[in-house]
Design an enzyme around this catalytic site. Structure first.
Site, PDB file in Angstrom:
ATOM      1  N   ASP A   1      -2.925 -12.958   4.621  1.00 34.04           N
ATOM      2  CA  ASP A   1      -4.182 -12.242   4.846  1.00 34.04           C
ATOM      3  C   ASP A   1      -4.316 -12.008   6.353  1.00 34.04           C
ATOM      4  OD1 ASP A   1      -6.812 -11.515   5.270  1.00 34.04           O
ATOM      5  OD2 ASP A   1      -7.599 -12.897   3.760  1.00 34.04           O
TER       6      ASP A   1
ATOM      7  N   LYS B   1     -12.415   1.371  11.834  1.00 34.65           N
ATOM      8  CA  LYS B   1     -11.060   1.811  12.212  1.00 34.65           C
ATOM      9  C   LYS B   1     -10.994   2.084  13.715  1.00 34.65           C
ATOM     10  CE  LYS B   1      -7.934   2.423   9.991  1.00 34.65           C
ATOM     11  NZ  LYS B   1      -6.863   1.463   9.602  1.00 34.65           N
TER      12      LYS B   1
ATOM     13  N   GLY C   1       0.843  -1.198   0.000  1.00 37.49           N
ATOM     14  CA  GLY C   1       0.000   0.000   0.000  1.00 37.49           C
ATOM     15  C   GLY C   1       0.875   1.243   0.000  1.00 37.49           C
TER      16      GLY C   1
ATOM     17  N   THR D   1      -7.290   7.019  11.425  1.00 40.45           N
ATOM     18  CA  THR D   1      -7.808   8.053  10.534  1.00 40.45           C
ATOM     19  C   THR D   1      -8.649   9.111  11.246  1.00 40.45           C
ATOM     20  OG1 THR D   1      -9.415   8.341   8.730  1.00 40.45           O
ATOM     21  CG2 THR D   1      -9.693   6.417  10.073  1.00 40.45           C
TER      22      THR D   1
ATOM     23  N   TYR E   1     -16.391   2.784   7.587  1.00 39.47           N
ATOM     24  CA  TYR E   1     -14.917   2.884   7.608  1.00 39.47           C
ATOM     25  C   TYR E   1     -14.451   3.435   8.958  1.00 39.47           C
ATOM     26  CZ  TYR E   1     -10.204   4.573   6.438  1.00 39.47           C
ATOM     27  OH  TYR E   1      -8.852   4.815   6.448  1.00 39.47           O
TER      28      TYR E   1
HETATM   29  N1  LIG Z   1      -4.797   7.062   2.747  1.00 36.41           N
HETATM   30  C1  LIG Z   1      -5.197   7.870   3.715  1.00 36.41           C
HETATM   31  O1  LIG Z   1      -5.582   9.033   3.486  1.00 36.41           O
HETATM   32  C2  LIG Z   1      -5.158   7.397   5.133  1.00 36.41           C
HETATM   33  C3  LIG Z   1      -5.390   8.336   6.110  1.00 36.41           C
HETATM   34  C4  LIG Z   1      -5.364   7.928   7.427  1.00 36.41           C
HETATM   35  C5  LIG Z   1      -5.136   6.592   7.728  1.00 36.41           C
HETATM   36  N2  LIG Z   1      -4.930   5.690   6.757  1.00 36.41           N
HETATM   37  C6  LIG Z   1      -4.742   4.291   7.161  1.00 36.41           C
HETATM   38  O2  LIG Z   1      -3.416   3.901   6.860  1.00 36.41           O
HETATM   39  C7  LIG Z   1      -3.368   2.534   6.470  1.00 36.41           C
HETATM   40  C8  LIG Z   1      -2.671   2.408   5.141  1.00 36.41           C
HETATM   41  O3  LIG Z   1      -3.275   3.315   4.229  1.00 36.41           O
HETATM   42  P1  LIG Z   1      -2.832   3.352   2.704  1.00 36.41           P
HETATM   43  O4  LIG Z   1      -3.298   4.645   2.167  1.00 36.41           O
HETATM   44  O5  LIG Z   1      -1.397   2.944   2.544  1.00 36.41           O
HETATM   45  O6  LIG Z   1      -3.784   2.193   2.136  1.00 36.41           O
HETATM   46  P2  LIG Z   1      -3.657   1.324   0.814  1.00 36.41           P
HETATM   47  O7  LIG Z   1      -2.758   1.970  -0.168  1.00 36.41           O
HETATM   48  O8  LIG Z   1      -5.077   1.000   0.446  1.00 36.41           O
HETATM   49  O9  LIG Z   1      -2.930  -0.006   1.334  1.00 36.41           O
HETATM   50  C9  LIG Z   1      -3.556  -0.963   2.128  1.00 36.41           C
HETATM   51  C10 LIG Z   1      -2.893  -2.280   1.853  1.00 36.41           C
HETATM   52  O10 LIG Z   1      -3.520  -3.281   2.687  1.00 36.41           O
HETATM   53  C11 LIG Z   1      -3.706  -4.438   1.885  1.00 36.41           C
HETATM   54  N3  LIG Z   1      -4.742  -5.282   2.448  1.00 36.41           N
HETATM   55  C12 LIG Z   1      -6.088  -5.133   2.348  1.00 36.41           C
HETATM   56  N4  LIG Z   1      -6.703  -6.147   2.980  1.00 36.41           N
HETATM   57  C13 LIG Z   1      -5.750  -6.952   3.484  1.00 36.41           C
HETATM   58  C14 LIG Z   1      -5.761  -8.152   4.225  1.00 36.41           C
HETATM   59  N5  LIG Z   1      -6.908  -8.755   4.569  1.00 36.41           N
HETATM   60  N6  LIG Z   1      -4.584  -8.722   4.575  1.00 36.41           N
HETATM   61  C15 LIG Z   1      -3.415  -8.135   4.233  1.00 36.41           C
HETATM   62  N7  LIG Z   1      -3.327  -6.988   3.532  1.00 36.41           N
HETATM   63  C16 LIG Z   1      -4.488  -6.404   3.154  1.00 36.41           C
HETATM   64  C17 LIG Z   1      -4.087  -3.870   0.536  1.00 36.41           C
HETATM   65  O11 LIG Z   1      -3.965  -4.865  -0.441  1.00 36.41           O
HETATM   66  P3  LIG Z   1      -4.893  -4.769  -1.774  1.00 36.41           P
HETATM   67  O12 LIG Z   1      -4.528  -3.476  -2.423  1.00 36.41           O
HETATM   68  O13 LIG Z   1      -4.518  -5.990  -2.529  1.00 36.41           O
HETATM   69  O14 LIG Z   1      -6.317  -4.770  -1.267  1.00 36.41           O
HETATM   70  C18 LIG Z   1      -3.085  -2.738   0.400  1.00 36.41           C
HETATM   71  O15 LIG Z   1      -1.855  -3.186  -0.132  1.00 36.41           O
HETATM   72  C19 LIG Z   1      -4.831   2.046   6.457  1.00 36.41           C
HETATM   73  O16 LIG Z   1      -5.069   1.372   7.670  1.00 36.41           O
HETATM   74  C20 LIG Z   1      -5.643   3.332   6.434  1.00 36.41           C
HETATM   75  O17 LIG Z   1      -6.872   3.157   7.109  1.00 36.41           O
HETATM   76  C21 LIG Z   1      -4.921   6.067   5.453  1.00 36.41           C
END
Ligand SMILES: NC(=O)c1ccc[n+]([C@@H]2O[C@H](COP(=O)([O-])OP(=O)(O)OC[C@H]3O[C@@H](n4cnc5c(N)ncnc54)[C@H](OP(=O)(O)O)[C@@H]3O)[C@@H](O)[C@H]2O)c1
Length: 283
Positions: free
Chosen positions: A37, A130, A11, A102, A126
């Site tokens: 997973d 979280k 991610g 988040t 969501y």
């Molecule tokens: N982006 C934002 O603005 C933001 C803000 C605050 C907090 N966050 C938090 O930060 C974290 C990472 O965010 P990000 O933006 O890097 O998200 P991301 O790019 O969507 O990455 C999430 C990763 O988790 C993987 N994943 C999903 N389900 C899974 C499972 N069951 N087992 C193992 N891996 C799994 C996804 O794989 P697939 O792609 O194959 O599904 C993806 O590679 C998340 O918890 C999110 O809630 C994000």
């Protein structure tokens, strides 16, 4: 050498961590959905007890808010129970754990930035899933860092910056919400902060965003300016926006604890965005 398990390594935040960590100091154990997973409790516990990481960073997530509304069971499975599974391992192995969370744990109705001491009140699946993840981590482990961020963009992500740029490439005009406020935060700056924090014992909940606040519309304006793209950009309410799902309108987090302990300062959002745009390659 610190052994750090990065779950969700593919991610945008997982990738940023790998980009900024020093391989002479950190051995990264990277897993993502293909390898492990996190909803599979036995597999997660087995991986953890075999590898015994010093630190676990949970970068996994079901992050598409519309998908979470459509499939709440899966959202809770990944965002809540997945965090619980990693916490069980952290407790078993004595590891520190970082749980990414988040601003969506708040309702977005405030008129001033949320501190870590404000009460949560998530309105979406969501946000609720979280918050449940945060609670599991707090319940199962004491060596935890819960890090709430917002409007994160990084390489390879399906994020706002990349969506604005894709629309600009297509030469289309864009309608963008002028009634949603937040602090754009680069995954790279967030990753640097996480790597700093895991070297400490300053456990607890942190708000970590780049400095400054803007609307989605102003964010899009800055992206287009830095990219040198001149397309028609319209400021509209969220319901008429081409890009924004309905989200908490006021998603502004105050990095209150970082500020009062005076150990780490996040950069200004415009400076970070410029650095990202300068480095950006076609992902
Ligand atoms: N982006 C934002 O603005 C933001 C803000 C605050 C907090 N966050 C938090 O930060 C974290 C990472 O965010 P990000 O933006 O890097 O998200 P991301 O790019 O969507 O990455 C999430 C990763 O988790 C993987 N994943 C999903 N389900 C899974 C499972 N069951 N087992 C193992 N891996 C799994 C996804 O794989 P697939 O792609 O194959 O599904 C993806 O590679 C998340 O918890 C999110 O809630 C994000």
């Amino acid at each position: 050498m610190l052994k750090v398990w990065i779950a969700g390594a593919s991610g945008q935040i997982g990738r940023a961590l790998n980009d900024v960590l020093d391989p002479m100091q950190i051995e990264a154990l990277n897993t993502d959905l293909d390898e492990l997973d996190i909803t599979d409790t036995d597999e997660v516990i087995n991986f953890g007890t075999v590898n015994r990481p010093d630190v676990i960073i949970n970068c996994t997530g079901m992050t598409d808010t519309d998908e979470c509304e459509a499939n709440p069971e899966h959202a809770y499975r990944v965002n809540a129970l997945g965090a619980r599974n990693l916490s069980i391992v952290a407790r078993k192995c004595g590891s520190k754990i970082v749980q990414l969370s988040t601003d969506d744990v708040f309702d977005g109705q405030s008129k001033k930035p949320y501190t870590e001491f404000d009460d949560t009140n998530p309105l979406t699946v969501y946000g609720r899933s979280k918050r449940a993840g945060e609670n599991y981590v707090k319940e199962f482990t004491h060596k935890h860092f819960v890090i709430r961020s917002n409007w994160v963009y990084g390489h390879g992500g399906h994020n706002f910056v990349n969506r604005v740029l894709a629309a600009a490439e297509a030469g289309n005009g864009l309608s963008v919400a002028s009634d949603q406020f937040g602090s754009p935060t680069s995954a790279k700056d967030l990753a640097k902060m996480i790597l700093y924090l895991i070297s400490t014992n300053e456990y607890g909940t942190y708000h970590v965003t780049c400095r400054g606040v803007c609307s989605r519309y102003e964010f899009a304006q800055e992206i287009l300016k830095l990219a040198g793209k001149d397309i028609e950009l319209r400021a509209v309410p969220t319901e008429q926006s081409d890009l924004s799902a309905v989200r908490p309108p006021y998603a502004v987090l105050d990095n209150f604890i970082l500020r009062i302990i005076e150990v780490y300062d996040m950069p200004d959002w415009k400076e970070s965005l410029k650095e990202y745009m300068d480095e950006r390659t076609e992902d």
